[in-house]
Design an enzyme around this catalytic site. Structure first.
Site, short mmCIF file in Angstrom:
data_model
loop_
_atom_site.label_atom_id
_atom_site.label_comp_id
_atom_site.label_asym_id
_atom_site.label_seq_id
_atom_site.Cartn_x
_atom_site.Cartn_y
_atom_site.Cartn_z
N LYS A 100 52.65 38.64 34.22
CA LYS A 100 53.67 38.27 35.70
C LYS A 100 54.01 37.70 36.10
O LYS A 100 54.99 37.80 36.74
CB LYS A 100 51.92 38.57 36.31
CG LYS A 100 50.95 39.62 36.45
CD LYS A 100 50.07 40.81 37.38
CE LYS A 100 49.70 41.76 37.09
NZ LYS A 100 48.28 42.64 37.53
N LYS B 172 50.18 48.07 27.73
CA LYS B 172 48.75 48.56 28.31
C LYS B 172 49.19 49.72 29.22
O LYS B 172 50.56 48.49 30.22
CB LYS B 172 47.73 47.56 28.77
CG LYS B 172 48.06 46.83 29.94
CD LYS B 172 46.32 46.29 30.48
CE LYS B 172 47.08 45.65 31.97
NZ LYS B 172 46.14 45.67 32.91
N LYS C 112 48.50 50.13 36.48
CA LYS C 112 49.36 51.39 37.35
C LYS C 112 50.36 50.65 38.49
O LYS C 112 50.70 51.34 39.38
CB LYS C 112 48.19 51.27 38.42
CG LYS C 112 47.52 49.58 39.17
CD LYS C 112 45.89 49.91 40.07
CE LYS C 112 45.71 49.86 39.63
NZ LYS C 112 45.34 47.95 39.71
P1 ATP Z 1 48.16 46.10 37.69
O1 ATP Z 1 48.75 46.82 37.35
O2 ATP Z 1 48.62 46.04 39.32
O3 ATP Z 1 48.34 45.33 36.98
P2 ATP Z 1 46.06 47.62 36.48
O4 ATP Z 1 46.27 48.70 36.24
O5 ATP Z 1 46.21 46.10 35.21
O6 ATP Z 1 46.45 46.48 37.46
P3 ATP Z 1 43.28 45.90 37.09
O7 ATP Z 1 42.92 46.47 38.50
O8 ATP Z 1 43.96 44.96 37.58
O9 ATP Z 1 44.61 47.27 36.87
O10 ATP Z 1 41.69 46.53 36.62
C1 ATP Z 1 41.03 47.14 36.72
C2 ATP Z 1 40.51 47.35 35.85
O11 ATP Z 1 40.69 48.29 34.92
C3 ATP Z 1 39.94 46.18 34.71
O12 ATP Z 1 38.91 46.49 34.51
C4 ATP Z 1 41.16 46.72 33.99
O13 ATP Z 1 40.59 45.85 32.76
C5 ATP Z 1 40.85 47.72 33.49
N1 ATP Z 1 41.98 47.91 33.02
C6 ATP Z 1 43.22 48.29 33.23
N2 ATP Z 1 43.86 48.75 32.47
C7 ATP Z 1 43.17 49.24 31.73
C8 ATP Z 1 44.21 50.11 30.29
N3 ATP Z 1 45.26 50.14 30.70
N4 ATP Z 1 43.20 50.45 30.22
C9 ATP Z 1 41.65 50.47 29.18
N5 ATP Z 1 41.18 49.69 31.01
C10 ATP Z 1 41.97 48.59 31.74
#
Ligand code: ATP
Ligand code: LTN
Length: 353
Positions: A133, A215, A218
């Protein structure tokens, strides 16, 4: 935590007391529309854990964590409601689980301060999420982004959590939460339960459709790279059709075939079929057919959730009600742990009237 589980059966007629249920807790950031990665890696398991009836569950929207990246206040408000609506639409039942917004339980920020004083600069510097980040938001490498894991540890340790269902990317944050708990307990005696990550194999790491070595996230600005719970059927099908794959044609897992591996993984997580079953099902068929099939099964999974989200978003009073009740129940428990922690480190609590 039996105090906050109103449904816990009481021991009667001299029967042995029922074993205390373990605690499952997890949060999601309202940093954008919730993705298929979030659903398959986290939310789907939260619902399964809740429905097993074996745990006392707490699930929340980590609004304070989302502030570590600059957010537009108007969008943030919308995303917080949408995050809560997705939890409910995905099957989190406020009669069975405690659902709340992190900032409504002030003890999170308070315990985070204490834990910051037991978290080392060196260990925070090793966090891959911080490195990723701070590269991505180079003009805003703020202290909150750096100490993010101490707030996350507070979220978990406040409730004496046993299991934290998360995707693979959060494993390192779980390890640091355990290390902080262990360090604190080592100095002051048992204060916190050491939490364990709960990561299921299927869906643990869903990759971007545009860059399958990254990965699915969002906050990705490329909307073709991610499937969100709010995407329409047509958008989902289109994104799968465009998904990046290699130049091969056989639907088969393989080294270096990141794109097709990701699609097989998604198809498996959504349908519950094994990789072998999927390879057999698509034998003799090309990537085109498989992408279409992926789009269809994902659209079938997302559609009912999206429709319910729309209903909840038209009923924000209900969401407010759920959060109010959730925060009330969560804060009673959180306060006990906070006071215990304050006493252990030597703070003098205010005298009761
Ligand atoms: P950001 O893009 O803001 O970092 P994010 O999509 O990574 O957000 P988080 O809110 O940080 O999402 O994560 C919420 C949950 O979803 C966590 O348990 C995280 O491990 C899971 N998660 C996020 N992205 C993935 C992915 N690509 N595959 C599987 N699990 C995920
Ligand atoms: N860091 C998590 C979100 C989060 C969390 C938590 C997850 C904040 N507090 C407590 C589990 C338990 C993420 O998904 N990026």
């Amino acid at each position: 935590m039996s105090e906050i589980n109103t449904a816990a059966p009481a021991a009667q007629n001299g029967e042995a007391k029922p074993a205390k249920k373990k605690i499952s807790l997890s949060f999601i950031q309202p940093s954008g529309a919730i993705t298929l990665g979030n659903y398959l890696g986290a939310l789907k398991n939260w619902v399964a854990i809740q429905d097993s009836g074996e745990f006392n569950c707490l699930y929340a929207v980590a609004d304070l964590h989302a502030l570590t990246v600059r957010q537009d206040p108007k969008n943030l408000r919308q995303q917080i409601y949408q995050g809560l609506a997705v939890l409910l639409a995905a099957g989190i039942d406020p009669e069975k689980s405690i659902v709340f917004q992190q900032s409504h339980v002030h003890q999170h920020a308070e315990l985070a301060w204490i834990l910051n004083c037991y978290t080392m600069f060196g260990e925070l510097s090793r966090m891959t999420q911080f490195k990723d980040k701070s590269a991505k938001y180079a003009d805003n490498i703020n202290a909150g982004l750096f100490t993010y894991p101490a707030l996350m540890a507070a979220d978990i340790l406040l409730y004496q959590t046993d299991y934290v269902p998360v995707g693979q990317d959060q494993k390192q944050h779980l390890e640091i939460a355990r290390d902080i708990a262990n360090r604190f307990n080592g100095i002051y005696g048992k204060t916190f339960t050491e939490p364990e990550p709960y990561i299921t194999k299927a869906g643990a790491r869903i990759m971007s459709l545009a860059e399958p070595t990254k990965k699915m996230s969002k906050s990705d600005p490329n909307k073709n790279a991610i499937i969100t719970i709010m995407d329409t059927d047509a958008e989902i099908i289109k994104k799968f059709k465009r998904a990046v794959t290699d130049s091969g044609s056989e639907v088969r897992m393989g080294e270096g075939k990141d794109g097709i591996n990701n699609l097989i993984n998604i198809y498996s997580a959504v349908t519950g079929k094994s990789v072998e079953e999927i390879e057999r099902e698509f034998e003799g068929k090309g990537y085109g057919d498989f992408k279409m099939a992926c789009g269809e099964v994902v659209a079938d999974t997302v559609r009912p959730i999206r429709e319910k989200v729309t209903d909840y978003m038209n009923n924000k009073d209900y969401i407010d009600e759920v959060c109010k009740k959730g925060a009330f129940m969560a804060s009673r428990f959180a306060q006990r742990t906070l006071e215990k922690t304050y006493k252990k480190v030597g703070l003098v609590l205010p005298k009761a009237d």
